[in-house]
Design a protein around this motif. Structure first.
Motif, mmCIF file in Angstrom:
data_model
loop_
_atom_site.group_PDB
_atom_site.id
_atom_site.type_symbol
_atom_site.label_atom_id
_atom_site.label_comp_id
_atom_site.label_asym_id
_atom_site.label_seq_id
_atom_site.Cartn_x
_atom_site.Cartn_y
_atom_site.Cartn_z
ATOM 1 N N HIS A 108 63.145 118.081 3.677
ATOM 2 C CA HIS A 108 62.462 118.353 2.407
ATOM 3 C C HIS A 108 62.166 117.048 1.657
ATOM 4 O O HIS A 108 61.084 116.878 1.091
ATOM 5 C CB HIS A 108 63.332 119.278 1.542
ATOM 6 C CG HIS A 108 62.733 119.599 0.227
ATOM 7 N ND1 HIS A 108 61.641 120.428 0.092
ATOM 8 C CD2 HIS A 108 63.059 119.186 -1.021
ATOM 9 C CE1 HIS A 108 61.327 120.521 -1.184
ATOM 10 N NE2 HIS A 108 62.164 119.779 -1.884
ATOM 11 N N ALA A 109 63.101 116.115 1.682
ATOM 12 C CA ALA A 109 62.891 114.829 1.020
ATOM 13 C C ALA A 109 61.765 114.042 1.702
ATOM 14 O O ALA A 109 61.013 113.313 1.038
ATOM 15 C CB ALA A 109 64.182 114.019 1.015
ATOM 16 N N LYS A 110 61.634 114.194 3.027
ATOM 17 C CA LYS A 110 60.593 113.493 3.782
ATOM 18 C C LYS A 110 59.191 113.948 3.391
ATOM 19 O O LYS A 110 58.222 113.220 3.574
ATOM 20 C CB LYS A 110 60.779 113.731 5.286
ATOM 21 C CG LYS A 110 61.787 112.844 5.938
ATOM 22 C CD LYS A 110 61.215 111.482 6.039
ATOM 23 C CE LYS A 110 61.671 110.722 7.232
ATOM 24 N NZ LYS A 110 61.194 109.348 7.177
ATOM 25 N N VAL A 111 59.077 115.168 2.872
ATOM 26 C CA VAL A 111 57.764 115.701 2.486
ATOM 27 C C VAL A 111 57.097 114.795 1.451
ATOM 28 O O VAL A 111 55.875 114.646 1.431
ATOM 29 C CB VAL A 111 57.910 117.152 1.955
ATOM 30 C CG1 VAL A 111 56.623 117.653 1.330
ATOM 31 C CG2 VAL A 111 58.346 118.079 3.077
ATOM 32 N N ALA A 112 57.911 114.150 0.626
ATOM 33 C CA ALA A 112 57.362 113.255 -0.406
ATOM 34 C C ALA A 112 56.627 112.056 0.206
ATOM 35 O O ALA A 112 55.794 111.434 -0.458
ATOM 36 C CB ALA A 112 58.488 112.766 -1.315
ATOM 37 N N GLU A 113 56.907 111.748 1.464
ATOM 38 C CA GLU A 113 56.267 110.605 2.120
ATOM 39 C C GLU A 113 54.868 110.925 2.643
ATOM 40 O O GLU A 113 54.170 110.036 3.113
ATOM 41 C CB GLU A 113 57.147 110.103 3.273
ATOM 42 C CG GLU A 113 58.479 109.569 2.821
ATOM 43 C CD GLU A 113 59.356 109.133 3.982
ATOM 44 O OE1 GLU A 113 58.846 108.953 5.113
ATOM 45 O OE2 GLU A 113 60.573 108.982 3.750
ATOM 46 N N ILE A 114 54.464 112.183 2.568
ATOM 47 C CA ILE A 114 53.137 112.565 3.052
ATOM 48 C C ILE A 114 52.123 112.282 1.948
ATOM 49 O O ILE A 114 52.294 112.700 0.805
ATOM 50 C CB ILE A 114 53.098 114.058 3.445
ATOM 51 C CG1 ILE A 114 54.083 114.316 4.579
ATOM 52 C CG2 ILE A 114 51.689 114.470 3.852
ATOM 53 C CD1 ILE A 114 54.283 115.776 4.885
ATOM 54 N N ASP A 115 51.064 111.567 2.308
ATOM 55 C CA ASP A 115 49.992 111.262 1.361
ATOM 56 C C ASP A 115 49.051 112.460 1.317
ATOM 57 O O ASP A 115 48.403 112.782 2.316
ATOM 58 C CB ASP A 115 49.254 109.996 1.814
ATOM 59 C CG ASP A 115 48.172 109.560 0.838
ATOM 60 O OD1 ASP A 115 47.933 110.268 -0.163
ATOM 61 O OD2 ASP A 115 47.576 108.500 1.092
ATOM 62 N N ASP A 116 49.008 113.161 0.161
ATOM 63 C CA ASP A 116 48.163 114.347 0.044
ATOM 64 C C ASP A 116 46.689 114.027 0.270
ATOM 65 O O ASP A 116 45.943 114.859 0.799
ATOM 66 C CB ASP A 116 48.334 114.999 -1.341
ATOM 67 C CG ASP A 116 49.706 115.623 -1.515
ATOM 68 O OD1 ASP A 116 50.395 115.835 -0.499
ATOM 69 O OD2 ASP A 116 50.095 115.905 -2.661
ATOM 70 N N ALA A 117 46.263 112.825 -0.109
ATOM 71 C CA ALA A 117 44.855 112.451 0.045
ATOM 72 C C ALA A 117 44.525 112.121 1.506
ATOM 73 O O ALA A 117 43.398 112.333 1.946
ATOM 74 C CB ALA A 117 44.526 111.256 -0.846
ATOM 75 N N ALA A 118 45.503 111.623 2.236
ATOM 76 C CA ALA A 118 45.265 111.271 3.641
ATOM 77 C C ALA A 118 46.458 111.713 4.479
ATOM 78 O O ALA A 118 47.253 110.887 4.937
ATOM 79 C CB ALA A 118 45.046 109.758 3.760
ATOM 80 N N PRO A 119 46.596 113.031 4.691
ATOM 81 C CA PRO A 119 47.789 113.539 5.385
ATOM 82 C C PRO A 119 47.868 113.153 6.866
ATOM 83 O O PRO A 119 48.914 113.311 7.469
ATOM 84 C CB PRO A 119 47.675 115.055 5.231
ATOM 85 C CG PRO A 119 46.233 115.312 4.979
ATOM 86 C CD PRO A 119 45.700 114.100 4.287
ATOM 87 N N LEU A 120 46.767 112.616 7.409
ATOM 88 C CA LEU A 120 46.789 112.266 8.830
ATOM 89 C C LEU A 120 46.792 110.761 9.066
ATOM 90 O O LEU A 120 46.579 110.312 10.200
ATOM 91 C CB LEU A 120 45.613 112.927 9.548
ATOM 92 C CG LEU A 120 45.634 114.463 9.520
ATOM 93 C CD1 LEU A 120 44.419 115.028 10.224
ATOM 94 C CD2 LEU A 120 46.903 114.994 10.161
#
Length: 182
Positions: A108-120
């Protein structure tokens, strides 16, 4: 929320003791001036379960006593080993649940590392991969506990699908309906 019982815990214990001995709920309800429903609500199927277990224990003790001494020793050893296995599985389930909880928290904490603007992008892909691995490990850690929970509950199987029912609604013309007696 219902109203408070007029009986003391000692009286309820007396009712339970007498139910187990075979007295009827109806006669006890009359004696204690409460409803049968109150007794059924309080004890439900518990007294039947107590009687069933007591009968099983008597049958097991009788069968055990009929065995030769060497077989009694083997049976007792096997029973002790089965209890030990059961305790180890329960502890494994507890540790597995704690591990699953911790790994799910890390994922769950790792989710914060995903860039919403560039998820890939590369960093987000790495975080998604880490989340997938952590989630899979968390699910695996929880498996023993989940299986024990399933084994201790009545879980409906795939065959327990509700039967479809067709509902037909009819309409009558009230002007053509005659209610006068013949």
């Amino acid at each position: 929320m219902g109203r408070k019982s007029s009986l003391t815990e000692k009286q309820w214990s007396e009712i339970e003791r007498r139910l187990v001995k075979g007295e009827s709920a109806r006669s006890l309800a009359r004696e204690f001036e409460i409803s049968e429903a109150a007794i059924r609500k309080r004890f439900g199927t518990q007294t039947k379960q107590i009687k069933d277990v007591a009968n099983q224990m008597v049958a097991a003790e009788t069968a055990f006593a009929a065995l030769p001494i060497s077989a009694q020793i083997s049976a007792r050893t096997l029973a002790d080993e089965l209890k030990e296995v059961s305790m180890h599985l329960a502890k494994a389930a507890k540790y597995g649940a704690a591990t699953a909880h911790r790994l799910a928290g890390i994922a769950h904490a790792k989710v914060a590392e995903i860039d919403d603007a560039a998820p890939l992008d590369d960093e987000s892909r790495q975080a998604l991969g880490d989340i997938a691995v952590l989630t899979k490990m968390a699910n695996g850690s929880a498996e023993i506990g989940l299986n024990l929970l399933k084994a201790n509950k009545e879980v409906p199987g795939a065959d327990d699908v509700p039967t479809p029912v067709e509902i037909v609604i009819g309409v009558k013309d009230a002007a053509k309906h005659d209610d006068t007696p013949a």
